[in-house]
Motif scaffolding. Sequence first.
Motif, mmCIF file in Angstrom:
data_model
loop_
_atom_site.group_PDB
_atom_site.id
_atom_site.type_symbol
_atom_site.label_atom_id
_atom_site.label_comp_id
_atom_site.label_asym_id
_atom_site.label_seq_id
_atom_site.Cartn_x
_atom_site.Cartn_y
_atom_site.Cartn_z
ATOM 1 N N LEU A 133 0.839 -1.290 0.004
ATOM 2 C CA LEU A 133 0.038 -0.037 -0.139
ATOM 3 C C LEU A 133 0.723 1.349 -0.054
ATOM 4 N N PRO A 134 0.253 2.474 -0.310
ATOM 5 C CA PRO A 134 1.093 3.495 -0.334
ATOM 6 C C PRO A 134 1.231 3.780 1.201
ATOM 7 N N GLN A 135 2.565 4.471 1.694
ATOM 8 C CA GLN A 135 2.955 4.518 2.834
ATOM 9 C C GLN A 135 2.007 5.054 4.074
ATOM 10 N N ASP A 136 1.262 6.099 3.384
ATOM 11 C CA ASP A 136 0.279 6.724 4.456
ATOM 12 C C ASP A 136 -0.919 5.818 4.951
ATOM 13 N N GLN A 137 -1.184 5.273 3.727
ATOM 14 C CA GLN A 137 -2.375 4.111 3.786
ATOM 15 C C GLN A 137 -1.820 2.901 4.728
ATOM 16 N N ALA A 138 -0.564 2.492 4.677
ATOM 17 C CA ALA A 138 -0.235 1.337 5.556
ATOM 18 C C ALA A 138 -0.059 1.563 6.742
ATOM 19 N N GLU A 139 0.636 2.870 7.339
ATOM 20 C CA GLU A 139 0.719 3.376 8.541
ATOM 21 C C GLU A 139 -0.735 3.378 8.958
ATOM 22 N N ALA A 140 -1.593 3.960 8.443
ATOM 23 C CA ALA A 140 -2.907 4.122 8.930
ATOM 24 C C ALA A 140 -3.690 2.829 9.290
ATOM 25 N N VAL A 141 -3.580 1.830 8.414
ATOM 26 C CA VAL A 141 -4.181 0.564 8.458
ATOM 27 C C VAL A 141 -3.788 -0.342 9.625
ATOM 28 N N VAL A 142 -2.416 -0.158 9.848
ATOM 29 C CA VAL A 142 -1.750 -0.945 10.904
ATOM 30 C C VAL A 142 -2.052 -0.204 12.387
ATOM 31 N N LEU A 143 -1.989 0.939 12.240
ATOM 32 C CA LEU A 143 -2.144 1.723 13.627
ATOM 33 C C LEU A 143 -3.674 1.498 14.054
ATOM 34 N N ARG A 144 -4.596 1.554 13.077
ATOM 35 C CA ARG A 144 -5.782 1.576 13.449
ATOM 36 C C ARG A 144 -6.452 0.258 13.483
ATOM 37 N N VAL A 145 -5.766 -0.813 12.757
ATOM 38 C CA VAL A 145 -6.622 -2.277 12.941
ATOM 39 C C VAL A 145 -5.726 -3.316 13.464
ATOM 40 N N VAL A 146 -4.472 -3.321 13.163
ATOM 41 C CA VAL A 146 -3.496 -4.071 13.731
ATOM 42 C C VAL A 146 -3.146 -3.646 15.192
ATOM 43 N N LEU A 147 -2.882 -2.289 15.674
ATOM 44 C CA LEU A 147 -2.364 -2.007 16.823
ATOM 45 C C LEU A 147 -3.607 -1.766 17.556
ATOM 46 N N GLY A 148 -4.813 -1.252 16.940
ATOM 47 C CA GLY A 148 -6.145 -0.938 17.477
ATOM 48 C C GLY A 148 -6.486 0.191 18.038
#
Length: 221
Positions: A133-148
């Motif tokens: 994913l584009p970096q801004d999207q990758a970070e947002a997904v990991v922070l929101r969904v993976v890290l919760g």
Amino acid sequence: MQGDDAELAAAVHAAQHGDETAFRTVYRAVHPRLLGYVRTLVGDADAEDVTSEAWLQIARDLGRFSGDADRFRGWAARIARNRALDHVRMRGRRPAIGGDETELEDRAAEADTAGEAMEALGTDRTMGLIAQLPQDQAEAVVLRVVLGLDAKSAAAVLGKRPGAVRTAAHRGLRRLAELLDAAVGGDGAVLDGVPAQRESHSGTTKPAGVTDSRSRTQKDM
């Protein structure tokens, strides 16, 4: 507070008072997801070293932390992100933080969600897809969904507005769902380690072998 969050908050509190067993509990609860986040910033080769540096700072500064489990995850993620960006700068590489956030700030998220993508986020293959994913999207997904993290906490980590983070996460999840659809054959066979879909009690599909988690609506995102 969810059961896991209550346990993490209690462990953090005990660790602040010198309980080494509690600190190991905190580490086991947070490290795998924190490592996944760092991988989106520095890649596989350096992720372990950078995350270890982050944990050294977390251990050193833990006594000054104040807050609940969600705030702790955000605090740890912010430390890890700073260590990752320091690492990237030291190596003389351009930080891989992409995207123009001004485009995201004023755009509302779509109404639908990428539920299948969220359900499959625990697989190694899906973490590999997140890296596409584009970096801004990758970070947002990991922070929101993976890290919760909630949108406000994730925004504090990234130095962005909550609305921008919600939109980036939503776009990332939609793209991730497309990548998962492309990886899974039409007959439901498992391709490249992505679990086949199975029917849940609610009538929606989900990857085999993935347990239910607290559902997130698009409003939550």
